[in-house]
Scaffold this motif. Structure first.
Motif, PDB file in Angstrom:
ATOM      1  N   ARG A   1       6.529  12.783  -9.825  1.00 22.92           N
ATOM      2  CA  ARG A   1       5.513  11.951  -9.214  1.00 22.92           C
ATOM      3  C   ARG A   1       5.288  12.439  -7.798  1.00 22.92           C
ATOM      4  NH1 ARG A   1       8.846   8.507 -11.891  1.00 22.92           N
ATOM      5  NH2 ARG A   1      10.114   8.160 -10.036  1.00 22.92           N
ATOM      6  N   SER A   2       4.145  12.058  -7.207  1.00 21.31           N
ATOM      7  CA  SER A   2       3.878  12.432  -5.840  1.00 21.31           C
ATOM      8  C   SER A   2       4.734  11.598  -4.910  1.00 21.31           C
ATOM      9  CB  SER A   2       2.400  12.224  -5.502  1.00 21.31           C
ATOM     10  OG  SER A   2       2.045  10.854  -5.678  1.00 21.31           O
TER      11      SER A   2
ATOM     12  N   ASP B   1       2.345   1.668  -3.462  1.00 22.89           N
ATOM     13  CA  ASP B   1       1.315   2.144  -4.392  1.00 22.89           C
ATOM     14  C   ASP B   1       1.032   3.636  -4.188  1.00 22.89           C
ATOM     15  OD1 ASP B   1       1.071  -0.303  -5.581  1.00 22.89           O
ATOM     16  OD2 ASP B   1      -0.754  -0.882  -4.518  1.00 22.89           O
ATOM     17  N   ARG B   2       0.847   4.033  -2.935  1.00 22.29           N
ATOM     18  CA  ARG B   2       0.514   5.434  -2.638  1.00 22.29           C
ATOM     19  C   ARG B   2       1.690   6.356  -2.962  1.00 22.29           C
ATOM     20  NH1 ARG B   2      -4.011   6.505   0.542  1.00 22.29           N
ATOM     21  NH2 ARG B   2      -3.000   8.369   1.409  1.00 22.29           N
ATOM     22  N   GLY B   3       2.905   5.833  -2.841  1.00 19.97           N
ATOM     23  CA  GLY B   3       4.067   6.640  -3.172  1.00 19.97           C
ATOM     24  C   GLY B   3       4.303   6.785  -4.663  1.00 19.97           C
ATOM     25  N   GLY B   4       3.637   5.978  -5.453  1.00 20.51           N
ATOM     26  CA  GLY B   4       3.808   6.059  -6.899  1.00 20.51           C
ATOM     27  C   GLY B   4       5.101   5.454  -7.406  1.00 20.51           C
TER      28      GLY B   4
ATOM     29  N   ASN C   1       0.829  -1.205   0.000  1.00 23.80           N
ATOM     30  CA  ASN C   1       0.000   0.000   0.000  1.00 23.80           C
ATOM     31  C   ASN C   1       0.865   1.258   0.000  1.00 23.80           C
ATOM     32  OD1 ASN C   1      -2.638   1.418   0.331  1.00 23.80           O
ATOM     33  ND2 ASN C   1      -1.751   1.989   2.298  1.00 23.80           N
ATOM     34  N   ALA C   2       1.952   1.240   0.794  1.00 24.17           N
ATOM     35  CA  ALA C   2       2.852   2.393   0.828  1.00 24.17           C
ATOM     36  C   ALA C   2       3.511   2.614  -0.527  1.00 24.17           C
ATOM     37  CB  ALA C   2       3.906   2.192   1.909  1.00 24.17           C
TER      38      ALA C   2
END
Length: 271
Positions: free
Chosen positions: A270-271, A166-169, A163-164
């Motif tokens: 990227r974010s 994915d959220r970090g891109g 999840n981390a």
């Protein structure tokens, strides 16, 4: 059956309790194979109750004493009459969030912040530190033949790491810094590599953990955040010295080296 139950801070008891009765229509009974000890379990032991219910939970009705354990795998030994996706004998891993159907937050994909959400091993009747646990069929996944029971117990913490990422891109070619080489940090580094990161730097202050990670030869750069050249060793190889693309914080410590190790917002793609 034997079960390790949380009664209060620093008060865990290995007790004989009644095993689960016949499962409800959509539930299964799992004979536990392996169960991990999460950092949350340790915090509950030292300073709880934190997430452990002290009065009947609105979804499950469970309250302390609670059978701990939410990172576990096992084998199905009984199924409810409405269970359609699983059979007795299936090896499974556990998804610990128990959600109320139709809940406002659940429908928006953020059920973890709902007051009605319960957690297996913290606010439900049975957890992974007992011989058996009762779970809804929506809270288990079947283990492939090539995945061991021991690996299955890592599904929940691995999901945290993925999840981390994915959220970090994180994607192909990313440079990633992971701070902390505990279980979650190492899993995050593995997930970053799997996502295609070209450079993964793991920062860890504990020399024993650094040595252990280096001995695995997984292709990570392992650095000491207390060293004088820490910032240069991380920033130096990055494009124009601007910093890593993504930083994943897995240390949980407030002490800072004072270094900026991620690219300024104006330089990020990227974010």
């Amino acid at each position: 059956m034997k079960a390790l139950r949380f009664h209060a801070a620093r008060d865990l008891r290995l007790e004989d309790i009644d095993p689960p009765a016949a499962p409800e229509p959509n539930d299964v009974i799992v004979a536990v194979s392996h169960c991990g000890i999460c950092g949350t379990d340790i915090h509950e032991y030292l300073d709880g109750p934190i997430f452990v219910s002290t009065r009947p939970h609105p979804l499950t009705g469970a309250s302390a004493p609670i059978v701990l354990g939410h990172e576990f795998s096992g084998r199905i030994v009984a199924i409810g009459r409405a269970v359609s996706r699983f059979s007795e004998g299936d090896r499974v891993a556990i998804l610990p969030h128990l959600n109320k159907p139709g809940d406002y937050f659940v429908r928006r994909g953020i059920g973890h912040i709902s007051d009605t959400t319960a957690l297996v091993g913290l606010s439900s009747a049975y957890g992974g530190m007992g011989e058996y646990a009762v779970l809804p069929q929506d809270n288990i996944v079947k283990l492939p033949d090539g995945v061991s029971d021991e690996q299955g117990a890592l599904f929940e913490p691995m999901a945290v790491a993925i999840n981390a990422i994915d959220r970090g891109g994180v994607d192909a070619g990313s440079t990633v810094l992971v701070t902390g080489a505990g279980p979650i940090g190492v899993l995050a580094a593995m997930a970053a590599k799997a996502a295609g990161a070209s450079r993964v730097v793991v920062s860890e202050a504990n020399p024993a953990r650094r040595l252990r990670l280096e001995s695995l030869e997984l292709g990570y750069e392992v650095v000491d955040p207390t060293s004088a050249n820490f910032g240069d060793s991380v920033l130096g190889p990055t494009e124009e010295g601007l910093g890593v693309d993504v930083a994943i914080e897995c240390a949980g410590r407030s002490r800072s080296s004072g270094w900026r190790l991620t690219k300024p917002a104006s330089a990020r793609t990227r974010s």
